[in-house]
Design a protein around this motif. Structure first.
Motif, mmCIF file in Angstrom:
data_model
loop_
_atom_site.group_PDB
_atom_site.id
_atom_site.type_symbol
_atom_site.label_atom_id
_atom_site.label_comp_id
_atom_site.label_asym_id
_atom_site.label_seq_id
_atom_site.Cartn_x
_atom_site.Cartn_y
_atom_site.Cartn_z
ATOM 1 N N GLU A 73 -12.654 -0.153 6.121
ATOM 2 C CA GLU A 73 -12.441 -0.895 7.354
ATOM 3 C C GLU A 73 -11.470 -2.028 7.082
ATOM 4 O O GLU A 73 -11.641 -2.794 6.138
ATOM 5 C CB GLU A 73 -13.767 -1.443 7.884
ATOM 6 N N PHE A 74 -10.457 -2.117 7.930
ATOM 7 C CA PHE A 74 -9.422 -3.118 7.740
ATOM 8 C C PHE A 74 -9.674 -4.322 8.635
ATOM 9 O O PHE A 74 -10.192 -4.200 9.740
ATOM 10 C CB PHE A 74 -8.048 -2.508 8.017
ATOM 11 N N LYS A 75 -9.279 -5.489 8.129
ATOM 12 C CA LYS A 75 -9.428 -6.741 8.871
ATOM 13 C C LYS A 75 -8.118 -7.075 9.572
ATOM 14 O O LYS A 75 -7.045 -6.656 9.140
ATOM 15 C CB LYS A 75 -9.794 -7.868 7.905
ATOM 16 N N ASP A 76 -8.205 -7.846 10.634
ATOM 17 C CA ASP A 76 -7.024 -8.206 11.407
ATOM 18 C C ASP A 76 -6.201 -9.323 10.771
ATOM 19 O O ASP A 76 -5.017 -9.442 11.051
ATOM 20 C CB ASP A 76 -7.419 -8.643 12.828
ATOM 21 N N LYS A 77 -6.802 -10.131 9.918
ATOM 22 C CA LYS A 77 -6.143 -11.329 9.399
ATOM 23 C C LYS A 77 -5.109 -11.066 8.312
ATOM 24 O O LYS A 77 -4.342 -11.952 7.969
ATOM 25 C CB LYS A 77 -7.174 -12.323 8.860
ATOM 26 N N THR A 113 2.358 -0.390 -0.325
ATOM 27 C CA THR A 113 1.396 -0.973 -1.267
ATOM 28 C C THR A 113 1.822 -0.692 -2.704
ATOM 29 O O THR A 113 1.830 -1.594 -3.548
ATOM 30 C CB THR A 113 -0.015 -0.395 -1.035
ATOM 31 N N TYR A 114 2.174 0.557 -2.993
ATOM 32 C CA TYR A 114 2.564 0.928 -4.348
ATOM 33 C C TYR A 114 3.826 0.192 -4.775
ATOM 34 O O TYR A 114 3.936 -0.255 -5.926
ATOM 35 C CB TYR A 114 2.737 2.440 -4.457
ATOM 36 N N ASP A 115 4.786 0.031 -3.861
ATOM 37 C CA ASP A 115 5.991 -0.743 -4.178
ATOM 38 C C ASP A 115 5.627 -2.188 -4.512
ATOM 39 O O ASP A 115 6.143 -2.770 -5.474
ATOM 40 C CB ASP A 115 6.986 -0.721 -3.008
ATOM 41 N N PHE A 116 4.744 -2.755 -3.714
ATOM 42 C CA PHE A 116 4.289 -4.125 -3.927
ATOM 43 C C PHE A 116 3.640 -4.274 -5.308
ATOM 44 O O PHE A 116 3.969 -5.187 -6.074
ATOM 45 C CB PHE A 116 3.314 -4.519 -2.813
ATOM 46 N N LEU A 117 2.705 -3.374 -5.631
ATOM 47 C CA LEU A 117 2.005 -3.439 -6.917
ATOM 48 C C LEU A 117 2.924 -3.122 -8.088
ATOM 49 O O LEU A 117 2.748 -3.659 -9.180
ATOM 50 C CB LEU A 117 0.794 -2.501 -6.902
ATOM 51 N N GLN A 118 3.900 -2.276 -7.867
ATOM 52 C CA GLN A 118 4.872 -1.974 -8.920
ATOM 53 C C GLN A 118 5.729 -3.209 -9.203
ATOM 54 O O GLN A 118 6.014 -3.510 -10.364
ATOM 55 C CB GLN A 118 5.742 -0.786 -8.503
ATOM 56 N N TYR A 153 -1.316 -3.127 4.133
ATOM 57 C CA TYR A 153 -0.846 -2.780 2.785
ATOM 58 C C TYR A 153 -1.404 -3.750 1.744
ATOM 59 O O TYR A 153 -1.679 -3.349 0.605
ATOM 60 C CB TYR A 153 0.684 -2.686 2.736
ATOM 61 N N LEU A 154 -1.617 -5.030 2.114
ATOM 62 C CA LEU A 154 -2.207 -5.989 1.178
ATOM 63 C C LEU A 154 -3.699 -5.735 0.996
ATOM 64 O O LEU A 154 -4.234 -5.932 -0.098
ATOM 65 C CB LEU A 154 -1.963 -7.421 1.650
ATOM 66 N N GLN A 155 -4.362 -5.267 2.041
ATOM 67 C CA GLN A 155 -5.777 -4.916 1.912
ATOM 68 C C GLN A 155 -5.940 -3.695 1.005
ATOM 69 O O GLN A 155 -6.883 -3.618 0.214
ATOM 70 C CB GLN A 155 -6.388 -4.656 3.290
ATOM 71 N N ILE A 156 -5.008 -2.764 1.100
ATOM 72 C CA ILE A 156 -5.036 -1.605 0.206
ATOM 73 C C ILE A 156 -4.747 -2.052 -1.231
ATOM 74 O O ILE A 156 -5.381 -1.583 -2.176
ATOM 75 C CB ILE A 156 -4.037 -0.525 0.668
ATOM 76 N N ASN A 161 -1.395 5.808 7.091
ATOM 77 C CA ASN A 161 -0.108 6.467 6.964
ATOM 78 C C ASN A 161 0.379 6.377 5.512
ATOM 79 O O ASN A 161 0.290 5.313 4.900
ATOM 80 C CB ASN A 161 0.881 5.766 7.907
ATOM 81 N N PRO A 162 0.884 7.478 4.947
ATOM 82 C CA PRO A 162 1.408 7.429 3.583
ATOM 83 C C PRO A 162 2.494 6.362 3.389
ATOM 84 O O PRO A 162 2.635 5.812 2.295
ATOM 85 C CB PRO A 162 1.982 8.831 3.363
ATOM 86 N N ASN A 163 3.239 6.037 4.451
ATOM 87 C CA ASN A 163 4.254 4.981 4.334
ATOM 88 C C ASN A 163 3.615 3.627 4.020
ATOM 89 O O ASN A 163 4.203 2.814 3.303
ATOM 90 C CB ASN A 163 5.085 4.884 5.618
ATOM 91 N N THR A 164 2.422 3.398 4.552
ATOM 92 C CA THR A 164 1.702 2.152 4.267
ATOM 93 C C THR A 164 1.280 2.115 2.804
ATOM 94 O O THR A 164 1.403 1.091 2.139
ATOM 95 C CB THR A 164 0.475 2.010 5.193
ATOM 96 N N VAL A 165 0.794 3.246 2.300
ATOM 97 C CA VAL A 165 0.411 3.339 0.888
ATOM 98 C C VAL A 165 1.646 3.150 0.010
ATOM 99 O O VAL A 165 1.594 2.451 -1.009
ATOM 100 C CB VAL A 165 -0.291 4.674 0.576
ATOM 101 N N MET A 166 2.766 3.732 0.418
ATOM 102 C CA MET A 166 3.999 3.582 -0.356
ATOM 103 C C MET A 166 4.402 2.109 -0.429
ATOM 104 O O MET A 166 4.828 1.630 -1.486
ATOM 105 C CB MET A 166 5.119 4.412 0.286
#
Length: 126
Positions: A2-6, A52-57, A10-13, A45-50
């Motif tokens: 469950e995602f929060k609005d605040k 996230t992965y770019d951010f963590l990379q 991608y940061l929650q992931i 959406n896989p774009n959201t995960v991507m």
């Protein structure tokens, strides 16, 4: 999940991935779910995960092995701790201080409750 609005999804992931790393569920150098796999697991959406992965990379928490996928960096746990500590101290702690001030909660009361929380939730293994 469950995602929060605040906070951006991608940061929650990213927080979820960091938690998995800190809990040892995704150990150093081990492959993590693909963009599509994680998107399906979290129903995003896989774009959201991507994103996230770019951010963590960029934070050097994960890395991409060409042809194999993303894996956890060797020193990911230390990097996660540094990232989360920085974010907490800069973003969340000022709000906590504001609330403590407005509710007139002393540091002594806070220390007592913190000590009790640690005792209740993280018992020492002897």
């Amino acid at each position: 999940m469950e995602f929060k609005d605040k906070q951006s999804i991608y940061l929650q992931i990213a927080d979820y991935i960091c938690e998995q790393i800190l809990l040892g569920k995704w150990p150093p150098t081990e492959r993590i779910p693909s963009v599509r796999e994680l998107g399906g697991m979290l129903e995003v959406n896989p774009n959201t995960v991507m994103r996230t992965y770019d951010f963590l990379q960029n934070k050097e928490i994960i890395f991409n092995k060409r042809g194999i996928g993303y894996s956890v960096s060797e020193d990911a746990q230390a990097r996660v701790l540094a990232y989360k500590k920085e974010r907490f101290l800069e973003s969340e702690l000022p709000e906590v201080f504001k609330t403590l001030y407005l509710l007139n909660i002393s540091l002594e009361e806070l220390q007592t409750r913190y000590n009790q929380f640690v005792t209740d939730n993280f018992p020492v293994n002897n």
